[in-house]
Motif scaffolding. Sequence first.
Motif, PDB file in Angstrom:
ATOM      1  N   VAL A  74       0.825  -1.205   0.000  1.00 52.26           N
ATOM      2  CA  VAL A  74       0.000   0.000   0.000  1.00 52.26           C
ATOM      3  C   VAL A  74       0.863   1.260   0.000  1.00 52.26           C
ATOM      4  O   VAL A  74       1.793   1.399   0.805  1.00 52.26           O
ATOM      5  CB  VAL A  74      -0.944   0.019   1.217  1.00 52.26           C
ATOM      6  CG1 VAL A  74      -1.701   1.348   1.291  1.00 52.26           C
ATOM      7  CG2 VAL A  74      -1.938  -1.136   1.124  1.00 52.26           C
ATOM      8  N   THR A  75       0.534   2.175  -0.890  1.00 53.75           N
ATOM      9  CA  THR A  75       1.094   3.527  -0.906  1.00 53.75           C
ATOM     10  C   THR A  75      -0.045   4.489  -0.591  1.00 53.75           C
ATOM     11  O   THR A  75      -1.078   4.480  -1.281  1.00 53.75           O
ATOM     12  CB  THR A  75       1.690   3.867  -2.281  1.00 53.75           C
ATOM     13  OG1 THR A  75       2.764   2.957  -2.562  1.00 53.75           O
ATOM     14  CG2 THR A  75       2.206   5.298  -2.308  1.00 53.75           C
ATOM     15  N   TYR A  76       0.105   5.308   0.433  1.00 54.91           N
ATOM     16  CA  TYR A  76      -0.941   6.254   0.815  1.00 54.91           C
ATOM     17  C   TYR A  76      -0.779   7.561   0.043  1.00 54.91           C
ATOM     18  O   TYR A  76       0.327   8.101  -0.080  1.00 54.91           O
ATOM     19  CB  TYR A  76      -0.913   6.511   2.318  1.00 54.91           C
ATOM     20  CG  TYR A  76      -1.362   5.316   3.124  1.00 54.91           C
ATOM     21  CD1 TYR A  76      -2.712   5.037   3.303  1.00 54.91           C
ATOM     22  CD2 TYR A  76      -0.430   4.441   3.678  1.00 54.91           C
ATOM     23  CE1 TYR A  76      -3.138   3.923   4.020  1.00 54.91           C
ATOM     24  CE2 TYR A  76      -0.839   3.324   4.400  1.00 54.91           C
ATOM     25  CZ  TYR A  76      -2.181   3.073   4.560  1.00 54.91           C
ATOM     26  OH  TYR A  76      -2.589   1.962   5.259  1.00 54.91           O
ATOM     27  N   LEU A  77      -1.897   8.060  -0.457  1.00 55.47           N
ATOM     28  CA  LEU A  77      -1.926   9.277  -1.249  1.00 55.47           C
ATOM     29  C   LEU A  77      -2.907  10.246  -0.596  1.00 55.47           C
ATOM     30  O   LEU A  77      -4.098   9.951  -0.495  1.00 55.47           O
ATOM     31  CB  LEU A  77      -2.360   8.965  -2.688  1.00 55.47           C
ATOM     32  CG  LEU A  77      -1.528   7.875  -3.399  1.00 55.47           C
ATOM     33  CD1 LEU A  77      -2.244   7.394  -4.648  1.00 55.47           C
ATOM     34  CD2 LEU A  77      -0.145   8.411  -3.750  1.00 55.47           C
ATOM     35  N   ARG A  78      -2.419  11.372  -0.136  1.00 52.97           N
ATOM     36  CA  ARG A  78      -3.246  12.301   0.641  1.00 52.97           C
ATOM     37  C   ARG A  78      -4.006  13.253  -0.274  1.00 52.97           C
ATOM     38  O   ARG A  78      -3.434  13.907  -1.139  1.00 52.97           O
ATOM     39  CB  ARG A  78      -2.355  13.082   1.614  1.00 52.97           C
ATOM     40  CG  ARG A  78      -3.122  13.976   2.573  1.00 52.97           C
ATOM     41  CD  ARG A  78      -3.873  13.177   3.619  1.00 52.97           C
ATOM     42  NE  ARG A  78      -4.696  14.013   4.448  1.00 52.97           N
ATOM     43  CZ  ARG A  78      -4.268  14.639   5.559  1.00 52.97           C
ATOM     44  NH1 ARG A  78      -2.996  14.501   5.949  1.00 52.97           N
ATOM     45  NH2 ARG A  78      -5.082  15.385   6.271  1.00 52.97           N
ATOM     46  N   GLN A  79      -5.315  13.305  -0.074  1.00 53.06           N
ATOM     47  CA  GLN A  79      -6.201  14.224  -0.796  1.00 53.06           C
ATOM     48  C   GLN A  79      -6.643  15.299   0.191  1.00 53.06           C
ATOM     49  O   GLN A  79      -7.268  15.002   1.201  1.00 53.06           O
ATOM     50  CB  GLN A  79      -7.405  13.461  -1.354  1.00 53.06           C
ATOM     51  CG  GLN A  79      -8.270  14.248  -2.324  1.00 53.06           C
ATOM     52  CD  GLN A  79      -9.409  13.395  -2.884  1.00 53.06           C
ATOM     53  OE1 GLN A  79      -9.928  12.522  -2.200  1.00 53.06           O
ATOM     54  NE2 GLN A  79      -9.790  13.655  -4.126  1.00 53.06           N
ATOM     55  N   GLU A  80      -6.315  16.552  -0.092  1.00 53.20           N
ATOM     56  CA  GLU A  80      -6.560  17.610   0.895  1.00 53.20           C
ATOM     57  C   GLU A  80      -8.029  17.888   1.132  1.00 53.20           C
ATOM     58  O   GLU A  80      -8.430  18.399   2.173  1.00 53.20           O
ATOM     59  CB  GLU A  80      -5.860  18.909   0.475  1.00 53.20           C
ATOM     60  CG  GLU A  80      -6.424  19.592  -0.761  1.00 53.20           C
ATOM     61  CD  GLU A  80      -5.802  19.119  -2.063  1.00 53.20           C
ATOM     62  OE1 GLU A  80      -5.968  19.812  -3.086  1.00 53.20           O
ATOM     63  OE2 GLU A  80      -5.162  18.043  -2.054  1.00 53.20           O
ATOM     64  N   ALA A  81      -8.866  17.517   0.182  1.00 50.74           N
ATOM     65  CA  ALA A  81     -10.320  17.688   0.308  1.00 50.74           C
ATOM     66  C   ALA A  81     -10.973  16.736  -0.679  1.00 50.74           C
ATOM     67  O   ALA A  81     -10.356  16.344  -1.678  1.00 50.74           O
ATOM     68  CB  ALA A  81     -10.736  19.134   0.024  1.00 50.74           C
ATOM     69  N   PRO A  82     -12.241  16.321  -0.417  1.00 49.48           N
ATOM     70  CA  PRO A  82     -12.937  15.438  -1.368  1.00 49.48           C
ATOM     71  C   PRO A  82     -13.337  16.204  -2.628  1.00 49.48           C
ATOM     72  O   PRO A  82     -14.454  16.707  -2.755  1.00 49.48           O
ATOM     73  CB  PRO A  82     -14.153  14.948  -0.571  1.00 49.48           C
ATOM     74  CG  PRO A  82     -14.379  15.994   0.472  1.00 49.48           C
ATOM     75  CD  PRO A  82     -13.042  16.577   0.795  1.00 49.48           C
ATOM     76  N   LEU A  83     -12.421  16.290  -3.576  1.00 47.19           N
ATOM     77  CA  LEU A  83     -12.591  17.115  -4.768  1.00 47.19           C
ATOM     78  C   LEU A  83     -12.995  16.313  -5.993  1.00 47.19           C
ATOM     79  O   LEU A  83     -12.866  16.800  -7.111  1.00 47.19           O
ATOM     80  CB  LEU A  83     -11.295  17.889  -5.047  1.00 47.19           C
ATOM     81  CG  LEU A  83     -10.886  18.875  -3.953  1.00 47.19           C
ATOM     82  CD1 LEU A  83      -9.521  19.491  -4.258  1.00 47.19           C
ATOM     83  CD2 LEU A  83     -11.934  19.966  -3.792  1.00 47.19           C
ATOM     84  N   GLY A  84     -13.476  15.079  -5.781  1.00 47.22           N
ATOM     85  CA  GLY A  84     -13.979  14.294  -6.886  1.00 47.22           C
ATOM     86  C   GLY A  84     -13.130  13.076  -7.184  1.00 47.22           C
ATOM     87  O   GLY A  84     -11.945  13.015  -6.838  1.00 47.22           O
ATOM     88  N   LEU A  85     -13.760  12.079  -7.829  1.00 47.43           N
ATOM     89  CA  LEU A  85     -13.061  10.838  -8.134  1.00 47.43           C
ATOM     90  C   LEU A  85     -11.917  11.067  -9.110  1.00 47.43           C
ATOM     91  O   LEU A  85     -10.836  10.468  -8.970  1.00 47.43           O
ATOM     92  CB  LEU A  85     -14.041   9.817  -8.716  1.00 47.43           C
ATOM     93  CG  LEU A  85     -15.278   9.473  -7.869  1.00 47.43           C
ATOM     94  CD1 LEU A  85     -16.055   8.350  -8.531  1.00 47.43           C
ATOM     95  CD2 LEU A  85     -14.889   9.108  -6.444  1.00 47.43           C
ATOM     96  N   ALA A  86     -12.127  11.938 -10.099  1.00 41.37           N
ATOM     97  CA  ALA A  86     -11.059  12.200 -11.064  1.00 41.37           C
ATOM     98  C   ALA A  86      -9.895  12.925 -10.403  1.00 41.37           C
ATOM     99  O   ALA A  86      -8.737  12.768 -10.819  1.00 41.37           O
ATOM    100  CB  ALA A  86     -11.603  13.007 -12.241  1.00 41.37           C
ATOM    101  N   HIS A  87     -10.164  13.693  -9.366  1.00 39.92           N
ATOM    102  CA  HIS A  87      -9.082  14.333  -8.620  1.00 39.92           C
ATOM    103  C   HIS A  87      -8.221  13.278  -7.941  1.00 39.92           C
ATOM    104  O   HIS A  87      -6.996  13.437  -7.826  1.00 39.92           O
ATOM    105  CB  HIS A  87      -9.649  15.318  -7.594  1.00 39.92           C
ATOM    106  CG  HIS A  87      -8.596  16.067  -6.829  1.00 39.92           C
ATOM    107  ND1 HIS A  87      -8.164  15.685  -5.582  1.00 39.92           N
ATOM    108  CD2 HIS A  87      -7.870  17.163  -7.163  1.00 39.92           C
ATOM    109  CE1 HIS A  87      -7.230  16.524  -5.162  1.00 39.92           C
ATOM    110  NE2 HIS A  87      -7.034  17.428  -6.102  1.00 39.92           N
TER     111      HIS A  87
END
Length: 354
Positions: A74-87
């Motif tokens: 597993v590699t964790y990828l941080r998304q700063e906000a739920p900005l969409g699946l394509a994001h």
Amino acid sequence: MKALVLAGGAGTRLRPITHTSAKQLVPVANKPVLFYGLEAIAAAGIRELGLVVGDTHAEIESAVGDGSAFGLEVTYLRQEAPLGLAHGVLIARDFLGDEDFVMYLGDNFVVGGINGLVERFARERPAAQIMLTRVGDPRQFGVAELGRDGRVVGLEEKPERPKSDLALVGVYLFSPAVHDAVAELKPSWRGELEITDAIQWLIEAGLRVESSVISGYWKDTGNVADMLEVNRLVLESVEPRVDGRVDGASELIGRVVVEPGAVVERSRIVGPAVVGPRARVADSYVGPFTSIGADCSISGSEIEYSIVLPRASIAGVGRIESSLIGHDVEVTPAPATPRAHRLVLGDHSKVQIS
């Protein structure tokens, strides 16, 4: 092939539970719904997984770890906000490289796994491959329009006037061509980069997008009713097992699992049902399709078709059904209140019920 699992959503439809818990870790049959997806990915022969996380990253990282328990890296990828699946695809660009990948929504539940879907994609190599299912209210989903030849000709995200009843299931397969599509996207009216817009871009670019309409079971576990339904479905397949202690005054009927350290005293449990590790059920009735989490206490009560999260306590309550009860909740009697109960309780709540 790699996998990309999106687990950064806020889970607003499961409030108040998701004020304090990641929606992907709410359990069905005492196992987080996210784990079913990770197991399906590993069963399809995929080993490298990018896990997109948001505000609940610490909780998810603690639960999943390095992925070795699932046979994954597993590699964790941080998304700063739920900005969409394509994001999610956009921020995973470096991880994904130029490989094909399957994208799986972490709060979705698909019966039968994804092996056949992955094999078909590898054999036919379209630019994208999507799964569809017929739904009663398409306005809540991404919706696909098919041409007379069955090919996908258009997609819309949560349309006011759907052109079909075919909703996108939360499993997608993509070739690297999707990165060109995502790079061209602008935020939708919802302020998100929509994966439906990316797939539409591929269609308009003349690339092949394949679909299959599944007749099996799929659920987006984003609300209480769907969580309970998935819990019911999983419990249908449990094998009876007693690893805890059941006294002679108790009765287990049908497919009942009593986990190690659990105690059942002077009670009747009708399966399918699961009593989690170190839980205690005393002087109570537990009805079908109920999952009682670890370290719970159920005494002098009746409960059916419900999910009880770890460390909750229910004492002296006449009847509870169709309920999702959070961590560390206390449910106790109170005088002069209605006898019918339907509850959705957030973690650490305390409710008095007659």
